[in-house]
Design an enzyme around this catalytic site. Structure first.
Site, mmCIF file in Angstrom:
data_model
loop_
_atom_site.group_PDB
_atom_site.id
_atom_site.type_symbol
_atom_site.label_atom_id
_atom_site.label_comp_id
_atom_site.label_asym_id
_atom_site.label_seq_id
_atom_site.Cartn_x
_atom_site.Cartn_y
_atom_site.Cartn_z
ATOM 1 N N HIS A 157 3.497 -6.042 -3.613
ATOM 2 C CA HIS A 157 3.327 -6.870 -4.822
ATOM 3 C C HIS A 157 4.304 -6.498 -5.944
ATOM 4 C CE1 HIS A 157 -0.172 -8.766 -3.185
ATOM 5 N NE2 HIS A 157 -0.886 -7.661 -3.151
ATOM 6 N N ASP A 194 -0.607 -8.468 5.598
ATOM 7 C CA ASP A 194 -1.630 -8.142 4.596
ATOM 8 C C ASP A 194 -2.318 -9.449 4.180
ATOM 9 O OD1 ASP A 194 -2.191 -5.736 2.373
ATOM 10 O OD2 ASP A 194 -2.473 -7.757 1.561
ATOM 11 N N HIS A 196 -3.150 -10.457 1.371
ATOM 12 C CA HIS A 196 -2.599 -10.991 0.120
ATOM 13 C C HIS A 196 -1.118 -11.331 0.315
ATOM 14 C CE1 HIS A 196 -5.929 -8.206 -1.065
ATOM 15 N NE2 HIS A 196 -6.273 -9.259 -1.805
ATOM 16 N N ASP A 281 -6.420 -5.531 5.146
ATOM 17 C CA ASP A 281 -7.501 -6.084 4.333
ATOM 18 C C ASP A 281 -7.929 -7.488 4.764
ATOM 19 O OD1 ASP A 281 -4.999 -6.838 3.472
ATOM 20 O OD2 ASP A 281 -5.260 -6.170 1.399
HETATM 21 ZN ZN LIG Z 1 -3.679 -6.772 0.347
#
Ligand SMILES: [Zn+2]
Length: 369
Positions: A157, A194, A196, A281
């Site tokens: 991120h 991931d 996200h 996740d």
């Molecule tokens: Zn994540």
């Protein structure tokens, strides 16, 4: 695996500055791969400033305790060096690097409501990026066909001038850029599984045609980017593949997207290095998102990527990103390491009808699927 790539040990590792324990070894006495880690990853603790923060040292403790109970699955534990600031600046502005360094020096503080710098965070972040760089150097020098960075803080991120989403520096983007600038890679394929969207990595390469970035992620959650129609821009148009999936998505959809969208595009791209942003996740037990992958789902994604890479004699390196239920995280990492080392071939799945077809309509404009 060692038959395909020379497994160089001891003297070669020392010559290249790698600190490798050869206690762990796979069949034939050769390590299954290099596992990069460093104790500073246990000293970065956002929970000290935000009680109950999910990105905890317990994540690494769970992974390493499970791994050491199984003799590291034949992987060679390898100390991650510090990244040079010049390596961080392959992706990040010098001001951003200095901001994180100064925050740590002055005892730490909050970057935003969930991203934290503590006293030891700069050291941990330097090692996380440094492990990624060392892994790429080892992979590109044919010292190993597989690498894994079991490090934190995570990275995908972090933007050029902004830490966010628990991430200080974008480890995988730094590693990919290093592979191109220093190690002779012409094309790097990054697969981000991931849950996200990896907005930092996507942003670093969105106008580039020498990095293919593909991400499967849950839609409408943090960070809110990664729509299917975002395919990169300018000379990078088509080299960004975003595959958002709904909450509740299970293995059949994820594996369908891997086999029928992500890897066919990667095949046409012809990378000479494959890197995985390996967040765990999307596991059904994870508290931060709503996908429903099982431990074995990550192993199967890893098998698909490993089969793809080994058929082309291209090395694979994975970097830990998210995964916030420590027991599920540890078992998923172990399953991934076993798969990356070559346990059995991936199983082909039929294309899931709805979302795979919709994705193919977008991505098929750029790649033969
Ligand atoms: Zn994540």
């Amino acid at each position: 695996m060692c038959a395909a790539r020379a497994c160089t040990r001891n003297a070669e590792c020392l010559r290249r500055g790698l600190v490798v324990s050869h206690d762990a070894a796979g069949p034939g006495g050769h390590p299954a791969g290099l596992y990069f880690h460093h104790r500073s990853g246990l000293e970065h603790d956002p929970g000290k400033q935000i009680p109950g923060h999910p990105e905890t040292p317990a994540r690494l403790e769970a992974i390493e305790s499970a791994l050491s109970a199984q003799e590291w699955l034949g992987w060679a534990p390898t100390q991650a060096p510090r990244a040079l600031e010049s390596e961080l600046e392959l992706i990040h502005g010098a001001g951003h690097v200095e901001q994180i360094r100064q925050m740590a020096l002055s005892g730490g503080g909050l970057i935003d409501s969930d991203t934290v710098v503590g006293e030891r965070s700069y050291e941990a972040a330097l090692r996380a990026a440094g492990g990624a760089c060392a892994m790429v150097r080892a992979l590109m020098a044919n010292q190993t066909a597989a690498g894994f960075c079991g490090m934190r803080p995570p990275g995908h991120h972090a933007e050029r001038d902004r830490a966010m989403g628990f991430c200080l520096f974008d480890n995988i983007a730094i590693a990919a850029e290093l592979a191109i600038r220093e190690c002779g890679a012409r094309r790097v394929f990054i697969f981000d599984w991931d849950v996200h969207h990896g907005n930092g990595t996507a942003g670093a390469f969105r106008r580039r045609s020498d990095v293919l970035f593909a991400s499967i992620h849950q839609e409408r959650i943090f960070p809110g980017t990664g729509l299917l129609g975002d395919v990169g821009s300018g000379p990078g148009e088509g080299y960004t593949i975003n595959l958002p999936v709904p909450a509740g998505s299970e293995e059949d959809l994820w594996l369908s997207l891997v086999e029928h969208i992500v890897l066919p595009a990667a095949c046409a791209f012809e990378p000479d290095l494959v890197l995985i942003s390996a967040g765990f996740d999307a596991h059904v037990a994870d508290p931060l998102a709503g996908c429903r992958l099982q431990t074995g789902s990550f192993a199967e994604m890893a098998r698909h990527v490993r089969d793809f890479a080994s058929e082309r004699r291209v090395p694979v390196g994975a970097l830990l990103e998210g995964g916030y239920e420590p027991a599920a995280l540890a078992q998923s990492v172990l399953a991934t390491l076993t798969a990356l080392a070559g346990d059995r071939p991936a199983t082909s799945v039929a294309p899931e009808a709805l979302l795979t077809s919709r994705a193919a309509a977008h991505i098929g404009r750029y790649w033969p699927l």
